[in-house]
Scaffold this active site. Structure first.
Site, mmCIF file in Angstrom:
data_model
loop_
_atom_site.group_PDB
_atom_site.id
_atom_site.type_symbol
_atom_site.label_atom_id
_atom_site.label_comp_id
_atom_site.label_asym_id
_atom_site.label_seq_id
_atom_site.Cartn_x
_atom_site.Cartn_y
_atom_site.Cartn_z
ATOM 1 C CE1 TYR A 204 3.020 -6.108 -16.356
ATOM 2 C CE2 TYR A 204 1.012 -4.880 -15.128
ATOM 3 C CZ TYR A 204 2.349 -4.764 -15.922
ATOM 4 O OH TYR A 204 2.426 -4.173 -17.087
ATOM 5 C CG HIS B 83 1.405 -5.312 -22.334
ATOM 6 N ND1 HIS B 83 1.302 -5.589 -20.941
ATOM 7 C CD2 HIS B 83 2.068 -4.167 -21.678
ATOM 8 C CE1 HIS B 83 1.547 -5.752 -20.021
ATOM 9 N NE2 HIS B 83 2.620 -5.217 -20.458
HETATM 10 P P1 NDP Z 1 8.686 0.791 -10.664
HETATM 11 O O1 NDP Z 1 9.961 1.821 -11.003
HETATM 12 O O2 NDP Z 1 7.575 1.349 -10.012
HETATM 13 O O3 NDP Z 1 9.958 0.232 -9.175
HETATM 14 C C1 NDP Z 1 9.463 -0.948 -8.559
HETATM 15 C C2 NDP Z 1 10.081 -1.098 -7.178
HETATM 16 O O4 NDP Z 1 10.576 -0.198 -6.214
HETATM 17 C C3 NDP Z 1 10.367 -1.985 -6.320
HETATM 18 O O5 NDP Z 1 11.735 -2.423 -5.782
HETATM 19 C C4 NDP Z 1 9.524 -1.467 -4.994
HETATM 20 O O6 NDP Z 1 9.750 -2.019 -3.841
HETATM 21 C C5 NDP Z 1 10.278 -0.200 -5.564
HETATM 22 N N1 NDP Z 1 9.955 0.766 -4.561
HETATM 23 C C6 NDP Z 1 8.556 1.045 -4.923
HETATM 24 N N2 NDP Z 1 8.039 2.324 -4.145
HETATM 25 C C7 NDP Z 1 9.416 2.923 -2.637
HETATM 26 C C8 NDP Z 1 10.132 3.918 -2.321
HETATM 27 N N3 NDP Z 1 9.558 4.465 -1.832
HETATM 28 N N4 NDP Z 1 11.214 3.787 -1.804
HETATM 29 C C9 NDP Z 1 11.987 3.162 -1.901
HETATM 30 N N5 NDP Z 1 11.177 1.715 -3.664
HETATM 31 C C10 NDP Z 1 10.298 1.658 -3.590
HETATM 32 O O7 NDP Z 1 8.888 0.105 -11.272
HETATM 33 P P2 NDP Z 1 8.077 -1.299 -12.149
HETATM 34 O O8 NDP Z 1 8.309 -1.739 -13.042
HETATM 35 O O9 NDP Z 1 7.482 -1.870 -11.434
HETATM 36 O O10 NDP Z 1 6.777 -0.360 -12.918
HETATM 37 C C11 NDP Z 1 5.679 0.664 -12.111
HETATM 38 C C12 NDP Z 1 4.707 -0.025 -12.829
HETATM 39 O O11 NDP Z 1 4.340 -0.150 -14.528
HETATM 40 C C13 NDP Z 1 4.540 -1.453 -12.894
HETATM 41 O O12 NDP Z 1 4.209 -2.241 -11.801
HETATM 42 C C14 NDP Z 1 3.394 -2.154 -14.363
HETATM 43 O O13 NDP Z 1 2.369 -1.428 -13.818
HETATM 44 C C15 NDP Z 1 3.548 -0.802 -15.208
HETATM 45 N N6 NDP Z 1 4.556 -0.926 -16.437
HETATM 46 C C16 NDP Z 1 4.248 -0.824 -17.273
HETATM 47 C C17 NDP Z 1 5.053 -1.865 -18.282
HETATM 48 C C18 NDP Z 1 4.314 -1.704 -19.969
HETATM 49 O O14 NDP Z 1 4.325 -2.416 -20.788
HETATM 50 N N7 NDP Z 1 3.413 -0.504 -20.278
HETATM 51 C C19 NDP Z 1 6.541 -2.054 -18.670
HETATM 52 C C20 NDP Z 1 6.876 -1.968 -16.802
HETATM 53 C C21 NDP Z 1 5.954 -1.558 -15.508
HETATM 54 P P3 NDP Z 1 8.820 -2.994 -3.280
HETATM 55 O O15 NDP Z 1 7.422 -3.986 -4.331
HETATM 56 O O16 NDP Z 1 9.393 -4.032 -2.039
HETATM 57 O O17 NDP Z 1 7.342 -1.871 -2.371
#
Ligand code: NDP
Length: 285
Positions: A55, A114
């Protein structure tokens, strides 16, 4: 109401919602906001932080390191991930040490492969054991491994020490319910659900605006995002790791720990977003 929790490795009980960090550390102008959001999340009880060397090329780990300064390290179960091309031999040791430096800590609670790639699973298991013996990590796990990969891992010497499989899981993507999730539940191995908010609906158009989701949100005086999280953690042994870059989102996500969906509400969501009745390829981003 009791908060939902998940038991890791048979010895650590954690709240069923943690904090993701993908896309953090990309812009200096956002850094303080991200640090504040992570700290607010910890304060509100989201005691697991998930990051990765990938990241922002280590930038997200630096943000986490900054958020944990001043005595917060011990309050957090810290998870990072190694690139597949670093997941064996000396490369893995060096990658882990670099993560530790960026995180300003001397150990990770959990280190994940990962995704499956260059090294054999046996080589990865071996180096994870070395990292444990060196005190650099406490436990290890995997990510993006499907049912058949897990069967292979389970056959390897030391493979059953794997603590979790971190995979994509949200209301609009339920493929793991066919085989992977029930198998993990049988092993009493928690699943960490990534993209639990479908990236705020970007991965599944209309999810956050769906009538059923909004009606249930209204009934709980909650938001659609909270209902999506409550749905994910309603499954036994499943933890959600939403990423929030604002204090308001982090606090809102923590409050979802208190929401329990009724049997009727779960049935409504089931018929609006049915799980596939056959094997589908593991969903990834
Ligand atoms: P998420 O499904 O967690 O969505 C993140 C988005 O949702 C951001 O735009 C965030 O906005 C928004 N959000 C967060 N809280 C709220 C809320 N209460 N209301 C409305 N919108 C909200 O997606 P991610 O891809 O980030 O997945 C979560 C985590 O999983 C990643 O950050 C990472 O750590 C992990 N991951 C792991 C992967 C792997 O291959 N192992 C692949 C993808 C993710 P804002 O940021 O503006 O708050």
């Amino acid at each position: 109401m009791a908060e939902k929790s998940v038991l890791f490795a048979g010895d650590v009980r954690l709240p069923a919602i943690g904090q993701g960090t993908w896309y953090m550390g990309e812009k200096n102008s956002q850094r303080q906001k991200e640090v504040d959001a992570l700290r607010a999340g910890i304060d509100a009880g989201l005691g697991l932080i998930d990051t990765a060397e990938m990241y922002a090329d280590g930038g997200a780990e630096e943000v986490v390191g900054e958020a944990l300064r001043g005595g917060l390290r011990d309050k957090v179960y810290l998870v990072s991930k190694v690139y597949p091309w670093n997941a064996g031999g000396k490369k893995a040791i060096a990658a882990c040490e670099a993560s530790l430096r960026r995180l300003h800590t001397d150990y990770l609670d959990l280190y994940l492969l990962h995704w499956r790639g260059n090294y054999s699973l046996a080589e990865t298991v071996e180096v994870m054991e070395t990292l444990i013996s060196q005190g650099k990590i406490r436990r290890w796990g995997v990510s993006n491994l499907d049912y058949s990969d897990m069967q292979e891992l389970w056959q390897l010497q030391g493979g059953k020490a794997c603590v979790t499989d971190q995979v994509l899981y949200h209301l609009g993507s339920r493929g793991i319910e066919y085989d992977l999730l029930p198998w993990c539940q049988q092993q009493k191995m928690p699943v960490m659900a990534y993209c639990p908010l479908a990236q705020a609906g970007r991965l599944r158009d209309g999810l956050m605006q769906h009538r059923e989701v909004l009606d249930i949100a209204d009934a709980h005086n909650a938001t659609a995002a909270q209902i999506l999280l409550a749905w994910v953690i309603s499954h036994s042994g499943v933890m959600a790791i939403p990423k929030a870059a604002t204090v308001a989102h982090a606090q809102e996500n923590a409050a979802a720990l208190e929401i329990t969906l009724s049997v009727e509400e779960l049935a409504l969501l089931d018929s609006a977003f049915p799980a596939p009745g056959r094997k589908t390829p593991l969903d990834v981003v």
